[in-house]
Design a protein around this motif. Structure first.
Motif, PDB file in Angstrom:
ATOM      1  N   ALA A 173      -6.024  13.148 -10.998  1.00 20.31           N
ATOM      2  CA  ALA A 173      -4.902  12.314 -11.462  1.00 20.31           C
ATOM      3  C   ALA A 173      -4.107  11.757 -10.284  1.00 20.31           C
ATOM      4  O   ALA A 173      -2.881  11.689 -10.311  1.00 20.31           O
ATOM      5  CB  ALA A 173      -3.987  13.099 -12.389  1.00 20.31           C
ATOM      6  N   SER A 174      -4.823  11.336  -9.248  1.00 17.85           N
ATOM      7  CA  SER A 174      -4.159  10.862  -8.032  1.00 17.85           C
ATOM      8  C   SER A 174      -4.694   9.498  -7.620  1.00 17.85           C
ATOM      9  O   SER A 174      -5.705   9.018  -8.147  1.00 17.85           O
ATOM     10  CB  SER A 174      -4.370  11.854  -6.889  1.00 17.85           C
ATOM     11  OG  SER A 174      -5.751  11.941  -6.552  1.00 17.85           O
ATOM     12  N   PHE A 175      -4.004   8.875  -6.682  1.00 20.18           N
ATOM     13  CA  PHE A 175      -4.489   7.633  -6.091  1.00 20.18           C
ATOM     14  C   PHE A 175      -4.156   7.624  -4.608  1.00 20.18           C
ATOM     15  O   PHE A 175      -3.182   8.238  -4.168  1.00 20.18           O
ATOM     16  CB  PHE A 175      -3.910   6.398  -6.794  1.00 20.18           C
ATOM     17  CG  PHE A 175      -2.402   6.299  -6.778  1.00 20.18           C
ATOM     18  CD1 PHE A 175      -1.727   5.699  -5.727  1.00 20.18           C
ATOM     19  CD2 PHE A 175      -1.659   6.789  -7.841  1.00 20.18           C
ATOM     20  CE1 PHE A 175      -0.346   5.590  -5.718  1.00 20.18           C
ATOM     21  CE2 PHE A 175      -0.277   6.690  -7.849  1.00 20.18           C
ATOM     22  CZ  PHE A 175       0.385   6.095  -6.784  1.00 20.18           C
ATOM     23  N   SER A 176      -4.984   6.946  -3.838  1.00 24.62           N
ATOM     24  CA  SER A 176      -4.747   6.820  -2.396  1.00 24.62           C
ATOM     25  C   SER A 176      -5.474   5.590  -1.889  1.00 24.62           C
ATOM     26  O   SER A 176      -6.501   5.188  -2.449  1.00 24.62           O
ATOM     27  CB  SER A 176      -5.245   8.062  -1.644  1.00 24.62           C
ATOM     28  OG  SER A 176      -6.640   8.241  -1.829  1.00 24.62           O
ATOM     29  N   GLY A 177      -4.914   4.985  -0.847  1.00 22.38           N
ATOM     30  CA  GLY A 177      -5.541   3.789  -0.312  1.00 22.38           C
ATOM     31  C   GLY A 177      -4.650   3.068   0.669  1.00 22.38           C
ATOM     32  O   GLY A 177      -3.888   3.696   1.414  1.00 22.38           O
ATOM     33  N   ASP A 178      -4.725   1.753   0.644  1.00 21.13           N
ATOM     34  CA  ASP A 178      -4.035   0.925   1.628  1.00 21.13           C
ATOM     35  C   ASP A 178      -2.709   0.394   1.095  1.00 21.13           C
ATOM     36  O   ASP A 178      -2.534   0.205  -0.107  1.00 21.13           O
ATOM     37  CB  ASP A 178      -4.913  -0.262   2.018  1.00 21.13           C
ATOM     38  CG  ASP A 178      -6.223   0.164   2.641  1.00 21.13           C
ATOM     39  OD1 ASP A 178      -6.232   1.171   3.377  1.00 21.13           O
ATOM     40  OD2 ASP A 178      -7.242  -0.510   2.391  1.00 21.13           O
ATOM     41  N   ALA A 179      -1.807   0.144   2.024  1.00 25.69           N
ATOM     42  CA  ALA A 179      -0.540  -0.513   1.714  1.00 25.69           C
ATOM     43  C   ALA A 179      -0.256  -1.540   2.798  1.00 25.69           C
ATOM     44  O   ALA A 179      -0.629  -1.350   3.963  1.00 25.69           O
ATOM     45  CB  ALA A 179       0.590   0.498   1.638  1.00 25.69           C
ATOM     46  N   ILE A 180       0.389  -2.622   2.403  1.00 26.77           N
ATOM     47  CA  ILE A 180       0.823  -3.648   3.360  1.00 26.77           C
ATOM     48  C   ILE A 180       2.298  -3.915   3.113  1.00 26.77           C
ATOM     49  O   ILE A 180       2.714  -4.181   1.979  1.00 26.77           O
ATOM     50  CB  ILE A 180       0.039  -4.960   3.195  1.00 26.77           C
ATOM     51  CG1 ILE A 180      -1.460  -4.739   3.356  1.00 26.77           C
ATOM     52  CG2 ILE A 180       0.535  -5.998   4.211  1.00 26.77           C
ATOM     53  CD1 ILE A 180      -2.290  -5.984   3.077  1.00 26.77           C
ATOM     54  N   ALA A 181       3.089  -3.826   4.175  1.00 31.22           N
ATOM     55  CA  ALA A 181       4.507  -4.188   4.113  1.00 31.22           C
ATOM     56  C   ALA A 181       4.686  -5.540   4.779  1.00 31.22           C
ATOM     57  O   ALA A 181       4.246  -5.734   5.914  1.00 31.22           O
ATOM     58  CB  ALA A 181       5.356  -3.140   4.820  1.00 31.22           C
ATOM     59  N   THR A 182       5.326  -6.464   4.068  1.00 31.22           N
ATOM     60  CA  THR A 182       5.592  -7.787   4.622  1.00 31.22           C
ATOM     61  C   THR A 182       7.097  -7.995   4.704  1.00 31.22           C
ATOM     62  O   THR A 182       7.807  -7.931   3.695  1.00 31.22           O
ATOM     63  CB  THR A 182       4.974  -8.894   3.762  1.00 31.22           C
ATOM     64  OG1 THR A 182       3.569  -8.672   3.639  1.00 31.22           O
ATOM     65  CG2 THR A 182       5.208 -10.257   4.393  1.00 31.22           C
ATOM     66  N   ALA A 183       7.591  -8.217   5.919  1.00 30.63           N
ATOM     67  CA  ALA A 183       9.019  -8.437   6.150  1.00 30.63           C
ATOM     68  C   ALA A 183       9.175  -9.453   7.265  1.00 30.63           C
ATOM     69  O   ALA A 183       8.558  -9.315   8.328  1.00 30.63           O
ATOM     70  CB  ALA A 183       9.716  -7.129   6.529  1.00 30.63           C
ATOM     71  N   GLY A 184       9.974 -10.486   7.013  1.00 27.45           N
ATOM     72  CA  GLY A 184      10.183 -11.516   8.027  1.00 27.45           C
ATOM     73  C   GLY A 184       8.909 -12.222   8.429  1.00 27.45           C
ATOM     74  O   GLY A 184       8.769 -12.667   9.580  1.00 27.45           O
ATOM     75  N   GLY A 185       7.967 -12.317   7.503  1.00 24.30           N
ATOM     76  CA  GLY A 185       6.716 -12.996   7.798  1.00 24.30           C
ATOM     77  C   GLY A 185       5.712 -12.165   8.576  1.00 24.30           C
ATOM     78  O   GLY A 185       4.637 -12.670   8.934  1.00 24.30           O
ATOM     79  N   VAL A 186       6.019 -10.905   8.822  1.00 29.28           N
ATOM     80  CA  VAL A 186       5.141 -10.023   9.593  1.00 29.28           C
ATOM     81  C   VAL A 186       4.559  -8.951   8.679  1.00 29.28           C
ATOM     82  O   VAL A 186       5.289  -8.308   7.921  1.00 29.28           O
ATOM     83  CB  VAL A 186       5.901  -9.349  10.753  1.00 29.28           C
ATOM     84  CG1 VAL A 186       5.001  -8.386  11.513  1.00 29.28           C
ATOM     85  CG2 VAL A 186       6.464 -10.409  11.696  1.00 29.28           C
ATOM     86  N   ASP A 187       3.232  -8.761   8.749  1.00 24.99           N
ATOM     87  CA  ASP A 187       2.558  -7.732   7.959  1.00 24.99           C
ATOM     88  C   ASP A 187       2.386  -6.460   8.775  1.00 24.99           C
ATOM     89  O   ASP A 187       1.990  -6.511   9.950  1.00 24.99           O
ATOM     90  CB  ASP A 187       1.179  -8.215   7.510  1.00 24.99           C
ATOM     91  CG  ASP A 187       1.245  -9.334   6.493  1.00 24.99           C
ATOM     92  OD1 ASP A 187       2.309  -9.491   5.858  1.00 24.99           O
ATOM     93  OD2 ASP A 187       0.238 -10.048   6.335  1.00 24.99           O
ATOM     94  N   THR A 188       2.668  -5.338   8.136  1.00 22.28           N
ATOM     95  CA  THR A 188       2.426  -4.025   8.739  1.00 22.28           C
ATOM     96  C   THR A 188       1.525  -3.252   7.787  1.00 22.28           C
ATOM     97  O   THR A 188       1.796  -3.178   6.593  1.00 22.28           O
ATOM     98  CB  THR A 188       3.734  -3.258   8.956  1.00 22.28           C
ATOM     99  OG1 THR A 188       4.607  -4.030   9.790  1.00 22.28           O
ATOM    100  CG2 THR A 188       3.480  -1.920   9.626  1.00 22.28           C
TER     101      THR A 188
END
Length: 237
Positions: free
Chosen positions: A185-200
């Motif tokens: 009952a879990s999930f895991s994977g990728d995340a992308i944070a976008t702030a000020g036009g920059v992706d992390t």
């Protein structure tokens, strides 16, 4: 509740010694200052041991009890001064009226030192489908000041074993692209944070709760910029 009063409540946990019947799943981005787990403070009627809680090495206090001392903005409970100061700030939200919580701890309202987290009861009734899809109305917490909760939709494709979507506010967008493990009952994977036009780029992890995965909660963490670390949760539409 101010920082001193909250510290006294948490400190009292070392004397509680209550037994716990429920088990919980969850984690935090940094366990240096606070951790989530089963609460140990028993001080009726305000606090009950054995619920989802937060605290330090001496013990943990339940979120349900803490919510009685908090202000509520945009569905987020908050204790402390979110506009900067010397007091720790606790910002936390409940999912689907269940003992499921996610949130953010900051050493002060300036967010110089912070932790995001989620926790929920590992209920025997929790189950995750292996076919079909479901969409979740999700809220998120990042540098919460009473006005800037993130919101959006995550969609699970249980047949394809994926969870994807995004949440955002005016200054930050968090995208999730994760694998669903129905057996845990879990999930895991990728995340992308976008702030000020920059992706992390970072990682997402969390759990489903309830029958047919009725709710979810998790965190997105970013080694490249921990200020983007975000906690989130929501219920099935």
């Amino acid at each position: 509740m101010n920082r001193t009063a909250l510290a006294l409540v948490i400190s009292s946990a070392m004397f509680a010694g209550a037994a716990h019947s429920a088990t919980f799943v969850g984690t935090q981005s940094d366990s240096t200052n606070v951790e989530v787990g089963a609460s140990t403070v028993s001080a009726a009627p305000a606090h009950v041991a054995g619920r989802a809680g937060i605290g330090g090495a001496r013990g943990k206090v339940d979120f349900q009890g803490l919510s009685n001392y908090a202000t509520l903005n945009q569905g987020i409970h908050q204790i402390g001064n979110p506009h900067g100061g010397s007091s720790a700030v606790y910002s936390f939200a409940q999912v689907a009226s269940q003992d499921i919580w996610f949130g953010e701890w900051s050493s002060d309202g300036n967010f110089t030192d912070r932790t995001v987290y989620y926790i929920g009861e590992d209920d025997v009734n929790t189950s995750v489908p292996t076919t079909g899809t479901a969409s979740y109305n999700v809220k998120g917490v990042n540098h919460f000041d009473g006005t800037n909760a993130l919101a959006g939709t995550l969609t699970a494709d249980f047949g394809a074993q994926t969870l994807a979507g995004s949440i955002s506010n005016a200054s930050l967008k968090i995208e999730v692209d994760a694998f669903v493990n129905s057996s845990t009952a879990s999930f895991s994977g990728d995340a992308i944070a976008t702030a000020g036009g920059v992706d992390t780029f970072g990682d997402a992890q969390g759990h489903f709760f309830g029958a047919d995965a009725a709710a979810l909660a998790g965190i997105a963490t970013f080694a490249g910029n921990s200020q983007h670390d975000t906690a989130f949760g929501g219920a099935k539409q």
